[in-house]
Design an enzyme around this catalytic site. Structure first.
Site, mmCIF file in Angstrom:
data_model
loop_
_atom_site.group_PDB
_atom_site.id
_atom_site.type_symbol
_atom_site.label_atom_id
_atom_site.label_comp_id
_atom_site.label_asym_id
_atom_site.label_seq_id
_atom_site.Cartn_x
_atom_site.Cartn_y
_atom_site.Cartn_z
ATOM 1 N N LEU A 64 0.852 -1.198 0.000
ATOM 2 C CA LEU A 64 0.000 0.000 0.000
ATOM 3 C C LEU A 64 0.887 1.248 0.000
ATOM 4 C CD1 LEU A 64 -2.693 -1.190 2.570
ATOM 5 C CD2 LEU A 64 -2.686 -1.440 0.080
ATOM 6 N N PRO A 65 0.292 2.438 -0.182
ATOM 7 C CA PRO A 65 1.133 3.638 -0.287
ATOM 8 C C PRO A 65 2.039 3.851 0.925
ATOM 9 C CG PRO A 65 -1.089 4.100 -1.060
ATOM 10 C CD PRO A 65 -1.121 2.717 -0.491
ATOM 11 N N LYS A 170 14.991 1.427 3.369
ATOM 12 C CA LYS A 170 14.317 1.820 2.128
ATOM 13 C C LYS A 170 14.122 3.344 2.078
ATOM 14 C CE LYS A 170 11.939 1.731 -1.652
ATOM 15 N NZ LYS A 170 12.524 1.402 -2.947
HETATM 16 P P1 NDP Z 1 0.156 2.991 -6.426
HETATM 17 O O1 NDP Z 1 -0.247 4.353 -6.030
HETATM 18 O O2 NDP Z 1 0.314 2.664 -7.867
HETATM 19 O O3 NDP Z 1 -0.879 1.912 -5.818
HETATM 20 C C1 NDP Z 1 -1.297 2.015 -4.480
HETATM 21 C C2 NDP Z 1 -2.131 0.795 -4.107
HETATM 22 O O4 NDP Z 1 -2.607 0.970 -2.767
HETATM 23 C C3 NDP Z 1 -3.353 0.597 -4.991
HETATM 24 O O5 NDP Z 1 -3.672 -0.776 -5.050
HETATM 25 C C4 NDP Z 1 -4.430 1.358 -4.218
HETATM 26 O O6 NDP Z 1 -5.734 0.909 -4.474
HETATM 27 C C5 NDP Z 1 -4.046 0.988 -2.797
HETATM 28 N N1 NDP Z 1 -4.533 1.959 -1.832
HETATM 29 C C6 NDP Z 1 -4.336 3.294 -1.828
HETATM 30 N N2 NDP Z 1 -4.923 3.845 -0.742
HETATM 31 C C7 NDP Z 1 -5.532 2.843 -0.069
HETATM 32 C C8 NDP Z 1 -6.303 2.770 1.099
HETATM 33 N N3 NDP Z 1 -6.583 3.874 1.828
HETATM 34 N N4 NDP Z 1 -6.773 1.568 1.498
HETATM 35 C C9 NDP Z 1 -6.516 0.452 0.772
HETATM 36 N N5 NDP Z 1 -5.777 0.443 -0.358
HETATM 37 C C10 NDP Z 1 -5.285 1.626 -0.778
HETATM 38 O O7 NDP Z 1 1.504 2.675 -5.612
HETATM 39 P P2 NDP Z 1 2.701 1.686 -6.011
HETATM 40 O O8 NDP Z 1 2.154 0.362 -6.362
HETATM 41 O O9 NDP Z 1 3.619 2.373 -6.925
HETATM 42 O O10 NDP Z 1 3.449 1.608 -4.589
HETATM 43 C C11 NDP Z 1 3.014 0.760 -3.533
HETATM 44 C C12 NDP Z 1 4.117 0.773 -2.477
HETATM 45 O O11 NDP Z 1 5.332 0.268 -3.052
HETATM 46 C C13 NDP Z 1 4.438 2.197 -1.958
HETATM 47 O O12 NDP Z 1 4.776 2.142 -0.603
HETATM 48 C C14 NDP Z 1 5.646 2.589 -2.802
HETATM 49 O O13 NDP Z 1 6.424 3.582 -2.159
HETATM 50 C C15 NDP Z 1 6.353 1.253 -2.951
HETATM 51 N N6 NDP Z 1 7.244 1.121 -4.100
HETATM 52 C C16 NDP Z 1 6.836 1.467 -5.372
HETATM 53 C C17 NDP Z 1 7.702 1.327 -6.451
HETATM 54 C C18 NDP Z 1 7.319 1.681 -7.847
HETATM 55 O O14 NDP Z 1 8.207 1.668 -8.736
HETATM 56 N N7 NDP Z 1 6.064 2.009 -8.157
HETATM 57 C C19 NDP Z 1 9.084 0.835 -6.254
HETATM 58 C C20 NDP Z 1 9.377 0.422 -4.895
HETATM 59 C C21 NDP Z 1 8.493 0.598 -3.877
HETATM 60 P P3 NDP Z 1 -6.660 1.594 -5.612
HETATM 61 O O15 NDP Z 1 -6.466 0.754 -6.843
HETATM 62 O O16 NDP Z 1 -8.020 1.531 -5.056
HETATM 63 O O17 NDP Z 1 -6.184 3.014 -5.798
#
Ligand code: NDP
Length: 295
Positions: A64-65, A170
């Site tokens: 998650l974020p 991280k």
């Molecule tokens: P995204 O913003 O693309 O996706 C976020 C996810 O979390 C979605 O599935 C979203 O669901 C869900 N979400 C958001 N808010 C809530 C909530 N309140 N309750 C439940 N679910 C929620 O993020 P990323 O996939 O890019 O990143 C996820 C994690 O991984 C973060 O911590 C990021 O820092 C880390 N990360 C990301 C990288 C990247 O290259 N993208 C690399 C390394 C780490 P919905 O579909 O409903 O919006």
């Protein structure tokens, strides 16, 4: 093994896709249509609620974020905690904050559930290729259990310390990444204003000891091309650097450079918005200099 995965975002999707090919996977996502589309493509089940996801899982992933959303997902009659069974291992791949993770781990331990923090590095490309690096904060035997599952989408899996240590590392690692991107952008805009073409400046940088992932991959592929693909949100990098400042404060350090980097990222986030990609922070330096780093 029965695995649950919550959070099918930009990086969660390719991680879960690799798990789907190797395990009995069930997914849950806040926006249900995303989970349904993923399930249709990969032939996995969708849990209607976080509780039902947890009930059926021997290992449960969260991606998650931030840790704030992980805590919120635990709560309530349909939350994860209501469904977690004793003996389940929770692997939190969120880039989260160490203190909240220690609190979550303490809360779950009372239910006989173990948590490890296992944030990853390597981006969406690394997740698709199965070559991510996981930095794991865990008690010893929990690390061994987590490693067996993380191998599906990671090329490197390191036990970096106790619970929370993965998140701390991280956060600091992404603060260094942000510093590099901003340094390349500021240095290159100055070089361009001094009469050096952007592509030439990069060629020289990358043949010198100033080179970094930012100069070798991110700036040439995204800024010089003006392609700006969206793979990792600037808002998430801003969150990571704020987490790094909390780690720095806990250590009683000043870290003046990283505090400035954090301020610049927050400014870029306010200007460029919540959906901007992290490399777009380059635009801040471009706007200040009045030049674009076109190749
Ligand atoms: P995204 O913003 O693309 O996706 C976020 C996810 O979390 C979605 O599935 C979203 O669901 C869900 N979400 C958001 N808010 C809530 C909530 N309140 N309750 C439940 N679910 C929620 O993020 P990323 O996939 O890019 O990143 C996820 C994690 O991984 C973060 O911590 C990021 O820092 C880390 N990360 C990301 C990288 C990247 O290259 N993208 C690399 C390394 C780490 P919905 O579909 O409903 O919006």
């Amino acid at each position: 093994m029965r695995i649950g995965f919550a959070g099918l975002g930009a990086i969660g999707r390719p991680m879960a896709a690799r798990l789907a090919a190797n395990h009995d996977l069930t997914v849950w996502n806040r926006t249900g249509s995303v989970a349904e589309a993923f399930a249709a493509t990969h032939g996995v089940a969708v849990a209607p609620t976080p509780r039902e996801l947890a009930e059926g899982s021997e290992v449960l992933f969260t991606c998650l974020p931030s840790s704030r959303e992980v805590v919120a997902l635990l709560d309530g009659p349909d939350g994860l905690e209501a469904g977690l069974q004793p003996g389940t291992l929770v692997i939190d791949c969120t880039s989260g904050d160490p203190e909240r993770s220690r609190q979550i781990a303490g809360r779950l331990r009372e239910r006989g559930v173990a948590l490890v923090d296992a944030p990853v590095s390597g981006g969406v490309v690394g997740a698709e290729a199965g070559t991510l690096t996981a930095m794991v904060g865990a008690e010893g035997e929990d690390f061994d259990r987590a490693r067996g599952v993380l191998e599906v989408f990671c090329g490197t899996i390191l036990h970096v310390g106790p619970i929370g240590a993965g998140h701390a590392l991280k956060a600091v690692s992404n603060a260094i990444l942000a510093s590099n991107i901003i340094a390349v952008a500021e240095g290159m805009t100055a070089a361009v204003k001094a009469g050096v073409p952007a592509a030439t400046a990069l060629e020289v940088l990358n043949a010198s000891n100033a080179r970094s992932f930012a100069s070798m991959e991110l700036v040439p592929q995204r800024a010089l091309t003006r392609a700006w693909p969206k793979t990792f949100k600037l808002a998430l990098l801003d969150k990571d650097v704020k987490n790094a400042l909390a780690v720095i404060d806990d250590a009683g350090l000043e870290a003046r450079l990283l505090r400035t980097v954090s301020a610049l990222l927050s400014e870029a986030r306010a200007v460029l918005g919540e959906e901007a990609d992290h490399v777009e922070v380059v635009k801040l330096a471009e706007q200040e200099a009045g030049v674009e780093l076109r190749g």
